[in-house]
Enzyme design. Structure first.
Site, short mmCIF file in Angstrom:
data_model
loop_
_atom_site.label_atom_id
_atom_site.label_comp_id
_atom_site.label_asym_id
_atom_site.label_seq_id
_atom_site.Cartn_x
_atom_site.Cartn_y
_atom_site.Cartn_z
N ASP A 515 1.04 -1.39 0.00
CA ASP A 515 -0.26 -0.35 -0.20
C ASP A 515 1.19 1.23 0.24
O ASP A 515 0.26 1.78 0.56
CB ASP A 515 -0.60 -0.24 1.14
CG ASP A 515 -2.21 -0.99 1.12
OD1 ASP A 515 -1.92 -2.11 0.18
OD2 ASP A 515 -2.98 -1.05 2.23
N ASP A 542 -0.36 -4.70 -3.77
CA ASP A 542 -1.82 -3.37 -4.26
C ASP A 542 -1.08 -2.19 -3.86
O ASP A 542 -1.56 -0.80 -3.34
CB ASP A 542 -2.91 -3.93 -3.28
CG ASP A 542 -3.32 -5.05 -2.90
OD1 ASP A 542 -3.48 -5.49 -3.66
OD2 ASP A 542 -3.70 -5.22 -2.03
#
Length: 688
Positions: A515, A542
């Site tokens: 992230d 991600d």
């Protein structure tokens, strides 16, 4: 003149990628300005008002164009004259053909009438595009006998093509010179013309061609057309992509110095190279530190010509690759610095072509002068921390505030609140690595006040909630140590979170693990547009995620191993609303020191289990390493990627693959509606 050529083919039609949209900034130390052009008539600035002219208006050429000769001291264009802004063909012709010097700023698209019109440029002119908005369509420029001291810069010149691949009936060039001298052609996007993109003919000399993108053309760049061996020219840092021949062809050139160019023939396209750099007749060529990708006959020469090669890289090339004879030492004529050949592809993908910082003036013309606040850890600035400088920005500030951050590592968290728009973070070091803002919060990190954990969005090292934010020439990092915190619940660790509209990230590094880059909006019903260019994004899981409408252009996405040394990950996790654009990765490179076939391009993040979302990622015109899985998309939290919007278009590299049920590709028609302009929806990012 007779040319080494391949069989003619039909040209492809269709809109080209990102026509008129920003490319990149790479030299962070350049003075940059915003754009504030208004009204229909050309704007004129007297010489008295241009004493503090922007750097681009007084820029001078390098290479052979910088050499004092033929009564001309280098090449500086129209810097001694007035600056005028034009939006029509009539005004452009008026000033370009005038006897006196001018700096002519092209602010908009000018379509030539008739098609193929080449404006006859007079001496002592700078013709420059305003940021990325300056387009010349269906025509170009002609520099005749004796014309000198001309700069053509930062323009997109395109689309005079008349339907015939090897067109001998329509001599419609982007730039043609016959007997001109001291000419600098720099940072242009030249493409899809009926004849040459650049023709340097009839003893034209002292010419430098630098940092241009030349693409989608047949007879790209020819030099010569005379028996005299007189021309001196420098060709450096140009990206030749999908150009068949004359890349360039140098005919009887006394001194041809070619260095740090990138010649690329992408597989599977309608255009195939027939040859790259060509030394003909009496030409003496020095060819240094260039990169040839997939080119047929990358370097060729006649029996009477010479080529001295040094430090070039040839990847996937075939056919003739020749050198021989003696040439000359370019450093006896001018100073220059070579970039490493291995760095050339990424350098030119991010740096060639028009730049938002060139040709734009008056950043604060309508809002008052910009303010600069300085930050330095050693106390030599106004503030020792970045947050202290942000705190000093007035609430609801109407004008640009530049927070100038001196080199150093700033271990702090920074928040730009929503009531402080128009803020720029500017690293002042020689490299984006010199200025680093870093912290190590993770989603599961306990807050010091005991009120709970930070959560994913709260873990950000830098959080931007204010519109019209810009950052350049610095690094934002989250160095949370997953390996040392395995007992902690919540390893998401955001480096940079944006929750605003019109965010421009230019020449930055954003690095972390899981992230890394959260591209969000201020609210579900608010638009959040983000443009990232010339940057590096590093992570593993991600690491580009959120609900913003975001473009990552001309950048490098670096895949990183997990904390335990394993290779597995996901690049994007969009959480796009059904009526919005999601993520667009274009003209970039994806790779890293990870195992083959271990990374997905993306998966759908239905935040909070919201089935109404329609996540979107498009990856186009991008080089994919072998790390990318053959089925590059995957499901997430019970939601199938096939129910959302994931696609590729015209990607290359060992990680690219043909269309299939597991790998959807856009059609040409679909791709025409998925370009950078479609994502940015009327916003043209401009450096300020």
């Amino acid at each position: 003149m007779s040319e080494h050529r391949s069989k003619a083919r039909h040209r492809r039609a269709g809109k080209l990628l990102a026509a008129g949209l920003p490319l990149t900034l790479t030299t962070a130390s350049l003075v940059v300005y915003g754009a504030a052009f208004g009204g229909a008539a050309p704007h004129q600035a007297s010489a008295a008002t241009t004493a503090a002219a922007p750097a681009w208006a007084t820029a001078t050429a390098d290479g052979f164009a910088s050499v004092d000769a033929l009564g001309q001291k280098g090449t500086y264009g129209g810097r001694d004259g007035r600056t005028v802004t034009v939006r029509t063909q009539a005004d452009l012709e008026k000033y370009a053909t005038a006897a006196e010097p001018y700096v002519i700023v092209v602010a908009g698209t000018i379509t030539m009438n008739p098609v193929g019109k080449e404006i006859k440029v007079a001496s002592d002119k700078t013709i420059v595009g305003a940021g990325t908005s300056g387009h010349i369509v269906g025509g170009g420029f002609f520099l005749g006998q004796g014309v000198h001291n001309v700069i053509i810069r930062n323009l997109t010149i395109r689309d005079s093509y008349q339907g015939i691949w090897n067109d001998k009936d329509h001599d419609f060039d982007a730039v043609q010179m016959d007997g001109a001298h001291h000419v600098w052609i720099d940072h242009n996007d030249l493409r899809h013309m009926a004849d040459g993109l650049i023709d340097v003919r009839k003893d034209s000399t002292y010419v430098t061609v630098s940092w241009n993108k030349l693409s989608d053309n047949n007879k790209t760049f020819g030099i010569g057309w005379t028996e005299n061996v007189t021309t001196d020219l420098t060709v450096h840092h140009n990206w030749f992509r999908e150009t068949e021949q004359r890349n360039p062809s140098t005919d009887n050139v006394a001194h041809a110095h070619l260095y740090n160019n990138f010649l690329e023939d992408a597989p599977g396209t309608d255009i195939a190279s027939s040859y790259g750099n060509y030394s003909r007749g009496g030409t003496r060529m020095v060819l240094e530190n260039s990169y040839f990708q997939g080119m047929k006959n990358p370097v060729i020469k006649d029996a009477t010509a010479t080529i001295v090669q040094r430090g070039n890289v040839f990847s996937g090339t075939s056919g003739r690759n020749e050198s021989g004879g003696t040439a000359f030492d370019p450093k006896t004529y001018y100073a220059y610095t070579l970039d490493k050949a291995a760095d050339v592809p990424s350098l030119l993908r991010s740096g060639a072509g028009p730049r938002p910082s060139i040709g734009t003036t008056g950043a604060a013309a309508s809002t008052g002068a910009a303010t600069t606040l300085t930050v330095a850890k050693d106390g030599t600035g106004q503030y020792r921390t970045v947050q202290a400088a942000v705190n000093a920005v007035p609430a609801n500030n109407p004008a640009r505030v530049v927070i100038s951050i001196k080199p150093g590592t700033y271990r702090e968290t920074v928040k730009v609140p929503s009531n402080k728009p128009h803020v720029t973070f500017q690293g002042t070091g020689g490299s984006r690595k010199d200025t680093v803002i870093v912290y190590d919060n993770a989603a599961g990190t306990r807050k010091p006040d005991g009120s709970g954990t930070y959560g994913t969005s709260g873990s950000a090292t830098v959080a931007v909630e204010a519109d019209d934010f810009q950052a350049r020439n610095l690094t934002v990092s989250n160095d949370f140590d997953e390996g040392a915190n395995q007992s902690l619940s919540g390893h998401q660790a955001v480096a940079l979170r944006t929750a605003a509209d019109k965010v421009f990230l230019d020449g930055v590094i954003v690095e972390g693990d899981q992230d890394t880059l959260l591209l969000d909006t201020a609210a579900k019903d608010r638009l959040g547009r983000v443009y990232v260019t010339g940057s590096y994004i590093v992570g593993n899981v991600d690491f580009v995620f959120g609900r913003a409408t975001a473009v990552i252009d001309r950048s490098v996405i670096t895949l990183k191993k997990r904390w335990n040394g394993t290779s597995a990950g996901y690049i994007t996790a969009p959480s796009t609303a059904a009526d919005r654009k999601g993520f667009l990765i274009a003209n970039s490179a994806i790779g890293g020191d990870v195992s083959d076939r271990t990374f997905h391009l993306g998966r759908p993040w239905h935040a909070g289990g919201d089935a109404s979302l329609d996540p979107q990622t498009t990856v186009r015109d991008t080089t994919l390493s072998a790390a990318i899985r053959t089925a590059p998309w995957t499901d997430m939290s019970g939601f199938s990627w096939k129910d959302d919007r994931f696609a590729e278009y015209r990607n290359t590299g060992p990680g690219a693959g043909s269309a299939s049920g597991d790998r959807p590709h856009l059609t040409d028609a679909q791709a025409a509606d998925q370009e950078i302009a479609d994502w940015l929806a009327g916003w043209t990012p401009t450096a300020s």
